[in-house]
Design an enzyme around this catalytic site. Structure first.
Site, PDB file in Angstrom:
ATOM      1  N   TYR A   1       0.820  -1.208   0.000  1.00 47.14           N
ATOM      2  CA  TYR A   1       0.000   0.000   0.000  1.00 47.14           C
ATOM      3  C   TYR A   1       0.854   1.259   0.000  1.00 47.14           C
ATOM      4  O   TYR A   1       1.774   1.398   0.815  1.00 47.14           O
ATOM      5  CB  TYR A   1      -0.928   0.018   1.218  1.00 47.14           C
ATOM      6  CG  TYR A   1      -1.964   1.112   1.127  1.00 47.14           C
ATOM      7  CD1 TYR A   1      -3.033   0.995   0.247  1.00 47.14           C
ATOM      8  CD2 TYR A   1      -1.848   2.271   1.884  1.00 47.14           C
ATOM      9  CE1 TYR A   1      -3.975   2.003   0.136  1.00 47.14           C
ATOM     10  CE2 TYR A   1      -2.783   3.288   1.777  1.00 47.14           C
ATOM     11  CZ  TYR A   1      -3.843   3.148   0.898  1.00 47.14           C
ATOM     12  OH  TYR A   1      -4.777   4.153   0.773  1.00 47.14           O
TER      13      TYR A   1
ATOM     14  N   ASN B   1      -4.041   5.545   6.872  1.00 49.55           N
ATOM     15  CA  ASN B   1      -4.772   6.265   7.910  1.00 49.55           C
ATOM     16  C   ASN B   1      -5.456   5.296   8.873  1.00 49.55           C
ATOM     17  O   ASN B   1      -5.317   4.071   8.775  1.00 49.55           O
ATOM     18  CB  ASN B   1      -5.786   7.226   7.279  1.00 49.55           C
ATOM     19  CG  ASN B   1      -6.852   6.498   6.461  1.00 49.55           C
ATOM     20  OD1 ASN B   1      -7.108   5.309   6.655  1.00 49.55           O
ATOM     21  ND2 ASN B   1      -7.488   7.211   5.556  1.00 49.55           N
TER      22      ASN B   1
ATOM     23  N   THR C   1       2.994   9.275  12.383  1.00 45.99           N
ATOM     24  CA  THR C   1       4.445   9.267  12.387  1.00 45.99           C
ATOM     25  C   THR C   1       4.996  10.018  13.589  1.00 45.99           C
ATOM     26  O   THR C   1       4.317  10.871  14.174  1.00 45.99           O
ATOM     27  CB  THR C   1       4.997   9.877  11.081  1.00 45.99           C
ATOM     28  OG1 THR C   1       6.399   9.622  10.990  1.00 45.99           O
ATOM     29  CG2 THR C   1       4.729  11.369  11.013  1.00 45.99           C
TER      30      THR C   1
ATOM     31  N   GLN D   1       8.935  16.103  10.449  1.00 45.08           N
ATOM     32  CA  GLN D   1       7.955  15.074  10.773  1.00 45.08           C
ATOM     33  C   GLN D   1       6.581  15.671  11.013  1.00 45.08           C
ATOM     34  O   GLN D   1       5.563  15.079  10.642  1.00 45.08           O
ATOM     35  CB  GLN D   1       8.398  14.271  12.000  1.00 45.08           C
ATOM     36  CG  GLN D   1       9.587  13.371  11.739  1.00 45.08           C
ATOM     37  CD  GLN D   1       9.386  12.444  10.548  1.00 45.08           C
ATOM     38  OE1 GLN D   1      10.031  12.608   9.520  1.00 45.08           O
ATOM     39  NE2 GLN D   1       8.485  11.495  10.677  1.00 45.08           N
TER      40      GLN D   1
ATOM     41  N   HIS E   1       3.988  15.893   8.114  1.00 46.18           N
ATOM     42  CA  HIS E   1       3.187  14.771   7.621  1.00 46.18           C
ATOM     43  C   HIS E   1       1.708  14.921   7.942  1.00 46.18           C
ATOM     44  O   HIS E   1       0.842  14.620   7.119  1.00 46.18           O
ATOM     45  CB  HIS E   1       3.679  13.456   8.236  1.00 46.18           C
ATOM     46  CG  HIS E   1       4.874  12.873   7.553  1.00 46.18           C
ATOM     47  ND1 HIS E   1       4.793  12.195   6.360  1.00 46.18           N
ATOM     48  CD2 HIS E   1       6.179  12.847   7.903  1.00 46.18           C
ATOM     49  CE1 HIS E   1       5.988  11.777   6.003  1.00 46.18           C
ATOM     50  NE2 HIS E   1       6.851  12.164   6.923  1.00 46.18           N
TER      51      HIS E   1
ATOM     52  N   GLU F   1       9.434   5.797  16.447  1.00 47.97           N
ATOM     53  CA  GLU F   1       9.545   5.322  15.063  1.00 47.97           C
ATOM     54  C   GLU F   1      10.896   5.751  14.490  1.00 47.97           C
ATOM     55  O   GLU F   1      11.623   4.956  13.910  1.00 47.97           O
ATOM     56  CB  GLU F   1       8.395   5.911  14.243  1.00 47.97           C
ATOM     57  CG  GLU F   1       8.432   5.549  12.771  1.00 47.97           C
ATOM     58  CD  GLU F   1       7.398   6.308  11.965  1.00 47.97           C
ATOM     59  OE1 GLU F   1       7.130   5.905  10.822  1.00 47.97           O
ATOM     60  OE2 GLU F   1       6.867   7.330  12.467  1.00 47.97           O
ATOM     61  N   HIS F   2      11.215   7.032  14.638  1.00 42.54           N
ATOM     62  CA  HIS F   2      12.506   7.583  14.223  1.00 42.54           C
ATOM     63  C   HIS F   2      13.169   8.215  15.436  1.00 42.54           C
ATOM     64  O   HIS F   2      12.567   9.046  16.116  1.00 42.54           O
ATOM     65  CB  HIS F   2      12.341   8.679  13.166  1.00 42.54           C
ATOM     66  CG  HIS F   2      11.450   8.321  12.011  1.00 42.54           C
ATOM     67  ND1 HIS F   2      10.093   8.618  12.000  1.00 42.54           N
ATOM     68  CD2 HIS F   2      11.726   7.717  10.839  1.00 42.54           C
ATOM     69  CE1 HIS F   2       9.573   8.200  10.856  1.00 42.54           C
ATOM     70  NE2 HIS F   2      10.533   7.653  10.133  1.00 42.54           N
TER      71      HIS F   2
ATOM     72  N   ASP G   1      13.958   8.686   4.967  1.00 41.43           N
ATOM     73  CA  ASP G   1      12.693   8.642   4.233  1.00 41.43           C
ATOM     74  C   ASP G   1      12.912   8.335   2.753  1.00 41.43           C
ATOM     75  O   ASP G   1      12.024   7.772   2.096  1.00 41.43           O
ATOM     76  CB  ASP G   1      11.965   9.982   4.354  1.00 41.43           C
ATOM     77  CG  ASP G   1      11.320  10.184   5.710  1.00 41.43           C
ATOM     78  OD1 ASP G   1      11.080   9.179   6.405  1.00 41.43           O
ATOM     79  OD2 ASP G   1      11.058  11.338   6.080  1.00 41.43           O
TER      80      ASP G   1
ATOM     81  N   GLU H   1       1.840 -35.108  30.081  1.00 40.43           N
ATOM     82  CA  GLU H   1       0.815 -34.165  29.634  1.00 40.43           C
ATOM     83  C   GLU H   1      -0.544 -34.838  29.438  1.00 40.43           C
ATOM     84  O   GLU H   1      -1.479 -34.210  28.929  1.00 40.43           O
ATOM     85  CB  GLU H   1       1.269 -33.487  28.331  1.00 40.43           C
ATOM     86  CG  GLU H   1       2.501 -32.604  28.533  1.00 40.43           C
ATOM     87  CD  GLU H   1       2.881 -31.796  27.301  1.00 40.43           C
ATOM     88  OE1 GLU H   1       2.294 -32.039  26.226  1.00 40.43           O
ATOM     89  OE2 GLU H   1       3.752 -30.911  27.419  1.00 40.43           O
TER      90      GLU H   1
ATOM     91  N   HIS I   1      -0.109 -39.550  21.839  1.00 41.00           N
ATOM     92  CA  HIS I   1       1.100 -38.985  21.264  1.00 41.00           C
ATOM     93  C   HIS I   1       2.262 -39.979  21.365  1.00 41.00           C
ATOM     94  O   HIS I   1       3.013 -40.189  20.404  1.00 41.00           O
ATOM     95  CB  HIS I   1       1.492 -37.688  21.990  1.00 41.00           C
ATOM     96  CG  HIS I   1       0.691 -36.490  21.594  1.00 41.00           C
ATOM     97  ND1 HIS I   1      -0.671 -36.429  21.720  1.00 41.00           N
ATOM     98  CD2 HIS I   1       1.088 -35.283  21.079  1.00 41.00           C
ATOM     99  CE1 HIS I   1      -1.095 -35.253  21.301  1.00 41.00           C
ATOM    100  NE2 HIS I   1      -0.046 -34.536  20.904  1.00 41.00           N
TER     101      HIS I   1
END
Length: 438
Positions: free
Chosen positions: A129, A221, A244, A266, A269, A335-336, A369, A423, A428
């Site tokens: 996207y 978004n 961001t 930033q 944005h 994030e940054h 970026d 168990e 098993h």
């Protein structure tokens, strides 16, 4: 301009820091009731639903979802040469970095005749996207497509919102970036509708099939994020991205002009973007505030920037020492994260939680970026404490291949039986011992 939190002389606990630090508040749950009907409508009616809702939300109804290859080629032919050269450089650097991320299969000999191999297998088909809201993001096409291609993804489709100004096609720069990367399948669909169509697939207006994807990646978004949350399991997702954010860890050696410019970059944005300065120097904080007042008025999107910088998600955190600053940025998990201090490399090496770290005065976030070679699709909202950014690994699945001979199984059978009995799962153990009855 920036709100201040003074932590000098005290070191709050991680829990107290999480509550005190500025952070964008985005309530994905609050929009789920808007998104669920859209998702259900796309599942039931396919492309007809997509086009109807696209016309309502984006003010344009594309002739078809799939963008003709000729339009990709035309967008590339008409692309500004300077932008093309910049995209080519961005692609080359991203490929160089991401090529070194590819994992190799490994085989471990656990016992004579018994091996476990970890195979790394790419996701077969992915949807990537590229947002198209307040800004256009051909760079996001690069950041999504390059790691997917280097992971060996067999089939990929880029989705980006249709634009009324371009006849219902995605922005030409997005189409050109896709063409530069050799992508031939682009869908003109955005937001929650894109995630739903990638999950369920459909039939385009010309009768051709729109194959569903196994995974969707890329930022968007809150509505796109809500659709990811609703459809996780039907389709794989990379993350639930939020607004961001940038944090700058700085001491008195930092240049306030640089710090202010990076905080603004930033904030540009989105009005919900977070810009946070963590510093040991009150003098630097004062100088950055003065620079912000000077620089914000001169920037193109000054109203958006000012709203973001004065919002509760942005601010200055004053600390006594760099050690305290490191505790703050590790809890914040930006994030940054920029480190603008003396001995910046040494300080950056001590950071434990960040989506990406930018070291020193000449490594601004905007470099990452576009042209650093790193990926800019990164965890937000503190998720860098436990998650990584987009990479080749995002598109790979580790599959264990177990290969034991009869003797190797016999040598460990009694341990399998013991654990199965412990168990209370005796079948098993019997599934192993049955192989040795004659």
């Amino acid at each position: 301009m920036l709100n201040r939190i003074d932590l000098r002389g005290r070191v709050p606990s991680p829990a107290e820091l999480r509550a005190a630090l500025p952070r964008a508040e985005v309530d994905v749950d609050a929009v789920l009731h808007h998104v669920r009907p859209l998702v259900d409508d796309v599942r039931t009616r396919g492309v007809d639903a997509v086009l109807e809702h696209t016309e309502r939300f984006d003010g344009v109804r594309p002739a078809a979802v799939r963008v003709p290859v000729a339009e990709l080629e035309r967008a590339l032919a008409e692309l500004d040469p300077a932008v093309r050269a910049a995209l080519e450089e961005s692609i080359a650097r991203a490929r160089a970095v991401h090529a070194d991320q590819r994992r190799t299969d490994t085989t471990t000999r656990v016992a004579p005749g018994g091996t476990v191999t970890e195979r790394w297998v790419p996701v077969r088909r992915v949807g990537l996207y590229a947002p198209g809201g307040l800004a256009v993001y051909p760079s996001s096409v690069v950041m999504n497509v390059v790691p997917a291609q280097l992971a060996g993804v067999e089939s990929l489709v880029v989705c980006s919102p249709p634009q009324a100004d371009f006849g219902g096609l995605p922005h030409p720069a997005v189409l050109a970036a896709a063409a530069l990367l050799g992508v031939t399948e682009v869908w003109a669909v955005g937001g929650a509708l894109a995630v739903a169509l990638l999950a369920y697939g459909g039939t385009d207006t010309d009768g051709s099939g729109l194959e569903p994807a196994d995974m969707v990646t890329g930022p968007g978004n809150v509505y796109l994020t809500a659709a990811k949350r609703l459809l996780r399991g039907v389709i794989g997702i990379d993350a639930e991205a939020g607004p961001t954010e940038i944090a700058v860890l700085a001491d008195d050696t930092a240049d306030p002009v640089h710090v202010a410019a990076d905080l603004i970059s930033q904030a540009e944005h989105d009005t919900l973007a977070a810009s946070v300065l963590v510093t040991t120097s009150e003098e630097l904080a004062d100088a950055v505030d003065r620079e912000l007042e000077r620089q914000v008025g001169a920037t193109k999107h000054h109203e958006r920037v000012r709203t973001a910088l004065t919002g509760p998600q942005s601010g200055v955190v004053l600390v006594s020492t760099l050690d305290d600053g490191l505790r703050v940025v590790d809890v914040y998990a930006a994030e940054h994260l920029e480190v603008q201090t003396a001995d910046a490399r040494e300080v950056a090496a001590r950071v434990r939680a960040a989506g990406a770290i930018f070291v020193g005065a000449h490594s601004p976030v905007s470099l990452g970026d576009y042209c650093a070679g790193s990926n800019h699709v990164l965890p937000t909202g503190g998720c860098a404490r436990h998650s990584s950014g987009l990479s080749v690994q995002t598109f790979l699945r580790g599959i264990h291949v177990v290969d034991y001979s009869e003797d190797a199984l016999r040598s460990v059978a009694h341990h399998v039986v013991a654990l199965a009995e412990a168990e209370d799962l005796p079948a098993h153990g019997q599934a192993v011992t049955a192989r040795f009855r004659r």
